[in-house]
Design a protein around this motif. Structure first.
Motif, short mmCIF file in Angstrom:
data_model
loop_
_atom_site.label_atom_id
_atom_site.label_comp_id
_atom_site.label_asym_id
_atom_site.label_seq_id
_atom_site.Cartn_x
_atom_site.Cartn_y
_atom_site.Cartn_z
N ARG A 1 81.65 50.44 72.17
CA ARG A 1 80.87 50.69 70.97
C ARG A 1 81.15 52.08 70.41
O ARG A 1 81.21 53.07 71.16
CB ARG A 1 79.36 50.60 71.28
CG ARG A 1 78.87 49.22 71.68
CD ARG A 1 78.89 48.24 70.50
NE ARG A 1 78.34 46.95 70.87
CZ ARG A 1 79.05 45.95 71.40
NH1 ARG A 1 80.34 46.12 71.62
NH2 ARG A 1 78.47 44.80 71.70
N SER A 2 81.33 52.15 69.09
CA SER A 2 81.31 53.40 68.32
C SER A 2 82.30 54.43 68.82
O SER A 2 81.99 55.62 68.93
CB SER A 2 79.89 54.00 68.33
OG SER A 2 78.95 53.07 67.86
N THR A 3 83.52 54.00 69.09
CA THR A 3 84.53 54.94 69.60
C THR A 3 85.25 55.70 68.49
O THR A 3 85.81 56.75 68.74
CB THR A 3 85.60 54.19 70.41
OG1 THR A 3 86.29 53.30 69.53
CG2 THR A 3 84.97 53.42 71.55
N GLY A 4 85.30 55.13 67.29
CA GLY A 4 86.15 55.71 66.25
C GLY A 4 87.63 55.50 66.54
O GLY A 4 88.48 56.14 65.92
N ALA A 5 87.94 54.62 67.46
CA ALA A 5 89.33 54.35 67.84
C ALA A 5 89.57 52.85 67.79
O ALA A 5 89.80 52.20 68.81
CB ALA A 5 89.63 54.90 69.23
N ARG B 1 88.96 58.13 85.21
CA ARG B 1 88.41 59.50 85.22
C ARG B 1 88.26 60.06 83.81
O ARG B 1 87.34 60.84 83.55
CB ARG B 1 89.32 60.40 86.06
CG ARG B 1 88.82 61.85 86.17
CD ARG B 1 89.63 62.62 87.20
NE ARG B 1 89.15 64.00 87.33
CZ ARG B 1 89.75 65.05 86.76
NH1 ARG B 1 90.85 64.87 86.02
NH2 ARG B 1 89.26 66.26 86.92
N GLU B 2 89.16 59.68 82.91
CA GLU B 2 89.11 60.26 81.56
C GLU B 2 87.84 59.87 80.80
O GLU B 2 87.45 60.56 79.86
CB GLU B 2 90.35 59.83 80.76
CG GLU B 2 91.68 60.16 81.41
CD GLU B 2 91.84 61.64 81.75
OE1 GLU B 2 91.13 62.48 81.14
OE2 GLU B 2 92.65 61.96 82.64
N ALA B 3 87.20 58.78 81.20
CA ALA B 3 85.96 58.40 80.53
C ALA B 3 84.86 59.44 80.77
O ALA B 3 83.90 59.52 79.98
CB ALA B 3 85.50 57.03 81.02
N TYR B 4 84.99 60.24 81.84
CA TYR B 4 83.99 61.26 82.17
C TYR B 4 84.27 62.60 81.48
O TYR B 4 83.49 63.54 81.62
CB TYR B 4 83.97 61.51 83.68
CG TYR B 4 83.43 60.38 84.52
CD1 TYR B 4 82.10 60.37 84.93
CD2 TYR B 4 84.24 59.33 84.94
CE1 TYR B 4 81.60 59.35 85.73
CE2 TYR B 4 83.76 58.31 85.73
CZ TYR B 4 82.44 58.32 86.13
OH TYR B 4 81.95 57.30 86.91
N GLY C 1 84.88 61.10 76.43
CA GLY C 1 85.91 60.10 76.20
C GLY C 1 87.19 60.70 75.66
O GLY C 1 87.59 61.80 76.06
N ALA C 2 87.83 59.99 74.76
CA ALA C 2 89.15 60.38 74.29
C ALA C 2 89.12 61.73 73.58
O ALA C 2 88.22 62.03 72.80
CB ALA C 2 89.69 59.32 73.35
N ASN C 3 90.10 62.55 73.87
CA ASN C 3 90.35 63.82 73.18
C ASN C 3 91.85 63.98 73.11
O ASN C 3 92.48 64.48 74.05
CB ASN C 3 89.69 64.98 73.92
CG ASN C 3 89.95 66.33 73.27
OD1 ASN C 3 90.78 66.46 72.38
ND2 ASN C 3 89.24 67.35 73.72
N GLY D 1 86.43 54.49 77.00
CA GLY D 1 85.10 54.83 77.47
C GLY D 1 84.55 55.99 76.67
O GLY D 1 85.22 57.04 76.53
N HIS D 2 83.34 55.86 76.13
CA HIS D 2 82.87 56.84 75.14
C HIS D 2 81.36 56.90 75.11
O HIS D 2 80.69 55.87 75.11
CB HIS D 2 83.40 56.43 73.76
CG HIS D 2 82.97 57.33 72.64
ND1 HIS D 2 83.47 58.60 72.49
CD2 HIS D 2 82.12 57.14 71.62
CE1 HIS D 2 82.93 59.15 71.42
NE2 HIS D 2 82.10 58.29 70.88
#
Length: 348
Positions: free
Chosen positions: A73-77, A262-265, A308-310, A319-320
């Motif tokens: 939901r609502s990731t912008g990706a 791990r990147e979701a954290y 989440g993503a950067n 994951g966001h």
């Protein structure tokens, strides 16, 4: 629940925003949607563009199968395009892309190719038009956001504190930052409607401390006001501990763990809201299917922490979490721009 019919006032709202985007008579404008897009907004965009004398055309793709282990939901990706070359070329050939995908294209991998030759992109958040109508952008807000962007770009450190126990530091040197005021009127620019927020994407290893989400703060990914505090320990950008009792803490733990990533954290972006018209309590007024909640990211004086993503720190994940928090003090190099949840000098 609203009746999903065309209302003239909603066409007028879209028309006003396209006017702020400087849509001209005869301009070729791409309306990007997918099969799961909110059809009412797609129709309103088309009718408003025609009202302005533009030449809209549709790029509609089939919504892809779900691949994530949990709802996204609502990731912008948005994953809608999936690198589909002919669609990307058609979008890039227009001067304005009206993005009506479910998740939005703000962080989608195809975005650089879409705007690289000069197209601008307006993401219309997946809201019911009742919310969009309330939040038609104000040019005065644009000036306030631009001033806030200058402040955050000039700062070396952000510190966030609260009476609930938050004490977070963010190194801002080398952190790309951006402000969104709800419309885009220049080539190669991107905006989302509703707008009214400034954010920075910290470089790797820049975020340290403790963040306490208090009762009443918002887990926007879950569209839920917290019923009990949840404390996050953040080390070198990553959430390393989740403290709290009850449903909210359990939901955090389960959703993060489900990704197995791990990147979701990790920290995605940080910033604060500047839109006095956006309402904290709006989540109580809409069915969940009618509300994406972008205005809660933007309500004046909130501190927004997102995980989440950067892409600027070379981290990629679906994951966001978007976590708008009230009653925080946000300081840049020791000077508050938000004090106990209230904007200082307009937040700029």
């Amino acid at each position: 629940m609203f009746t999903d019919r065309i209302e003239e006032r909603w066409i007028a709202a879209f028309d006003t925003v396209f006017g702020l985007c400087r849509v001209e008579k005869g301009e070729a404008v791409a309306i990007l949607s997918e099969t799961q897009s909110r059809r009412l907004n797609v129709q309103l965009a088309e009718l408003a563009l025609l009202r302005r004398g533009a030449r809209p055309f549709h790029v509609t793709v089939v919504s892809p199968p779900q691949t994530a282990p949990v709802p996204v939901r609502s990731t912008g990706a948005s994953p809608a395009l999936q690198g589909l070359g002919p669609a990307v070329k058609a979008l890039a050939a227009s001067s304005l892309v009206v993005d009506l995908t479910v998740e939005g294209m703000l962080h989608a991998p195809e975005l650089p190719d879409i705007i690289g030759d000069g197209a601008r992109l307006l993401m219309v958040s997946n809201e019911h038009p009742d919310a969009l109508e309330r939040l038609v952008p104000d040019p005065a807000l644009a000036e306030r956001v631009k001033a806030a962007v200058k402040r955050i770009r000039a700062a070396k450190q952000m510190r966030v504190t609260s009476a609930a126990g938050s004490d977070l530091t963010v190194a801002l040197e080398g952190a790309p930052s951006a402000g969104v005021w709800g419309y885009c009127d220049r080539p190669k620019t991107v905006a989302h409607w509703p707008g009214g927020i400034v954010v920075a994407f910290p470089a790797a290893g820049s975020v340290q401390g403790r963040l306490v989400l208090d009762t009443g703060d918002v887990n926007l990914t879950f569209k839920r006001y917290l019923e009990a505090p949840v404390a996050l320990t953040i080390e070198d950008d990553y959430v390393t501990a989740i403290e709290g009792e009850g449903t909210d803490a359990e939901l955090f733990r389960r959703y993060w763990a489900a990704w197995g990533d791990r990147e979701a954290y990790a920290t995605s972006h940080v910033g604060w809201g500047l839109n006095e018209a956006a309402r904290y309590e709006a989540l109580t007024m809409y069915d969940r299917r009618d509300f994406n909640g972008t205005e809660i990211r933007a309500f004046a004086g909130n501190f927004l922490y997102s995980t989440g993503a950067n892409e600027f720190a070379d981290r990629h994940t679906l994951g966001h979490f978007d976590l708008p928090m009230r009653s925080c003090t946000v300081s840049l190099d020791g000077v508050p721009v938000v004090e106990s949840g209230r904007l200082v000098d307009g937040g700029a």
